[in-house]
Scaffold this motif. Structure first.
Motif, short mmCIF file in Angstrom:
data_model
loop_
_atom_site.label_atom_id
_atom_site.label_comp_id
_atom_site.label_asym_id
_atom_site.label_seq_id
_atom_site.Cartn_x
_atom_site.Cartn_y
_atom_site.Cartn_z
N ILE A 107 8.81 6.44 7.51
CA ILE A 107 8.72 5.98 6.03
C ILE A 107 9.29 7.28 5.10
CG2 ILE A 107 7.29 5.81 3.93
CD1 ILE A 107 5.24 4.69 5.80
N TYR A 108 10.24 7.12 4.37
CA TYR A 108 11.19 8.21 3.74
C TYR A 108 10.89 8.25 2.11
CZ TYR A 108 13.27 8.44 8.36
OH TYR A 108 13.60 8.47 9.67
N GLY A 109 10.89 9.22 1.64
CA GLY A 109 10.88 9.37 0.20
C GLY A 109 12.25 9.38 -0.56
N GLY A 110 12.80 8.23 -0.23
CA GLY A 110 14.25 7.96 -0.83
C GLY A 110 14.88 6.69 -0.25
N ASP A 111 16.17 6.77 -0.65
CA ASP A 111 17.03 5.61 0.29
C ASP A 111 17.63 6.41 1.32
OD1 ASP A 111 18.98 3.80 0.78
OD2 ASP A 111 19.51 3.28 -1.05
N PHE A 112 17.18 5.85 2.74
CA PHE A 112 17.30 6.46 3.76
C PHE A 112 18.87 6.08 4.15
CE2 PHE A 112 18.35 6.44 8.45
CZ PHE A 112 17.71 7.40 8.79
N ASP A 166 0.70 -1.10 -0.04
CA ASP A 166 -0.21 -0.07 -0.12
C ASP A 166 0.81 1.46 -0.09
OD1 ASP A 166 -2.07 -1.49 -0.02
OD2 ASP A 166 -2.57 -1.29 1.92
N CYS A 167 1.96 1.24 0.75
CA CYS A 167 2.73 2.32 0.67
C CYS A 167 3.56 2.61 -0.64
CB CYS A 167 3.99 2.21 1.85
SG CYS A 167 3.23 2.30 3.59
N ILE A 168 3.82 1.53 -1.29
CA ILE A 168 4.71 1.57 -2.55
C ILE A 168 3.45 2.22 -3.39
CG2 ILE A 168 5.58 0.10 -4.50
CD1 ILE A 168 6.66 -1.40 -2.37
N ALA A 169 2.49 1.56 -3.63
CA ALA A 169 1.33 2.18 -4.32
C ALA A 169 1.14 3.89 -4.07
CB ALA A 169 0.06 1.49 -4.49
N ALA A 170 0.88 4.15 -2.97
CA ALA A 170 0.68 5.42 -2.55
C ALA A 170 1.90 6.26 -2.88
CB ALA A 170 0.29 5.67 -1.18
N SER A 171 2.94 5.80 -2.73
CA SER A 171 4.10 6.68 -3.26
C SER A 171 4.24 6.83 -4.94
CB SER A 171 5.60 5.86 -3.02
OG SER A 171 5.80 4.72 -3.68
N GLN A 172 3.41 6.43 -5.53
CA GLN A 172 3.14 6.75 -6.88
C GLN A 172 2.05 7.93 -7.30
OE1 GLN A 172 5.50 5.07 -8.63
NE2 GLN A 172 6.17 4.34 -6.84
N ASP A 227 0.81 13.53 -4.93
CA ASP A 227 1.28 14.17 -3.45
C ASP A 227 1.70 12.69 -2.86
OD1 ASP A 227 2.03 15.06 -1.23
OD2 ASP A 227 0.33 16.44 -1.04
N ALA A 228 2.97 12.37 -3.34
CA ALA A 228 3.18 11.08 -2.48
C ALA A 228 3.45 11.03 -0.97
CB ALA A 228 4.52 10.46 -3.19
N GLN A 229 3.92 12.01 -0.57
CA GLN A 229 4.01 12.13 0.93
C GLN A 229 2.72 12.09 1.57
OE1 GLN A 229 6.09 15.56 2.71
NE2 GLN A 229 6.47 14.42 4.64
N ALA A 230 1.82 12.91 1.20
CA ALA A 230 0.32 12.84 1.77
C ALA A 230 -0.38 11.46 1.55
CB ALA A 230 -0.32 13.87 1.13
N ALA A 231 -0.39 10.86 0.45
CA ALA A 231 -0.82 9.65 0.27
C ALA A 231 -0.12 8.54 1.01
CB ALA A 231 -0.50 9.15 -1.27
N VAL A 232 1.18 8.48 1.16
CA VAL A 232 1.80 7.41 2.02
C VAL A 232 1.44 7.80 3.61
CG1 VAL A 232 4.00 6.75 2.90
CG2 VAL A 232 3.67 7.03 0.42
N THR A 291 13.83 4.60 -4.00
CA THR A 291 12.67 5.80 -3.97
C THR A 291 11.93 5.53 -2.68
OG1 THR A 291 11.32 4.22 -5.21
CG2 THR A 291 12.43 5.60 -6.17
N LEU A 292 11.85 4.49 -1.58
CA LEU A 292 11.26 4.50 -0.48
C LEU A 292 11.73 3.59 0.46
CD1 LEU A 292 8.38 5.49 0.25
CD2 LEU A 292 7.46 3.28 -0.47
N THR A 293 12.19 3.97 1.72
CA THR A 293 12.56 3.44 2.75
C THR A 293 11.36 3.35 4.03
OG1 THR A 293 14.82 4.20 2.24
CG2 THR A 293 14.42 3.08 4.44
#
Length: 179
Positions: free
Chosen positions: A138-143, A9-15, A18-23, A57-59
């Motif tokens: 949850i981070y929008g990249g490679d933490f 669900d987080c991966i889908a929301a990150s697409q 507004d990825a941050q708000a969706a996640v 793209t997501l951690t």
């Protein structure tokens, strides 16, 4: 809580646009049931970063804080969402000035709370409780593979930081408590 479903669900929301708000919506739904998160991740019993997903793209990881643990001011250089499922996390927010960083705000997060941090935010973290705290970060990249900064807690001088240095801080905290 189904961890695999949560990650998907987080991966889908990150697409989303507004990825941050969706996640954050996915995260808020998850931590709204702390008992389910505890059942899935276990009761915190040491400081640590239980990595659930690490990609360019997501951690996603469950961060657990020992009683009264502190983490010096640091940045992420990517957006971050934090959701607390047990305990409490206090954040002090810092801003850059010509003289260095200066504190300008704070936010206390309790179980069921989430917060969204912009990619340019600098914050320090404290677990003020006499018990463990657990949160999903949850981070929008490679933490873990992003070079960023931390600030010395006494002098507030900027120093290099990355995932390995943060993991070392958590390990030292466990050693301090004999865990």
């Amino acid at each position: 809580m189904d961890i695999d479903r949560f990650i998907a669900d987080c991966i889908a929301a990150s697409q989303e646009t507004d990825a941050q708000a969706a996640v954050n919506d996915v995260l808020a739904r998850a931590v709204s049931e702390p008992a389910a998160v505890l059942a899935a991740l276990g009761e915190p019993d040491k400081a640590g970063l239980n990595v659930l997903l690490s990609s360019p793209t997501l951690t996603i990881f469950a961060a657990t804080w020992t009683p009264q643990m502190n983490l010096m001011p640091h940045n992420h250089l990517m957006w971050a969402n934090i959701g607390i499922y047990t305990g409490r996390e206090d954040n002090i927010f810092w801003k850059r000035t010509p003289e260095g960083i200066k504190a300008f705000g704070a936010e206390a997060l309790f179980a069921k709370d989430t917060t969204m941090l912009r990619e340019d935010i600098v914050h320090s973290v404290t677990n003020p409780l006499q018990r463990f705290t657990g949160g999903i970060h949850i981070y929008g990249g490679d933490f873990f593979d992003t070079r960023r900064s931390q600030w010395n807690p006494e002098t507030l001088e900027e120093e290099p930081s990355d995932g390995a240095r943060i993991r070392d801080i958590f390990q030292r905290e466990n050693e301090r408590l004999g865990l």
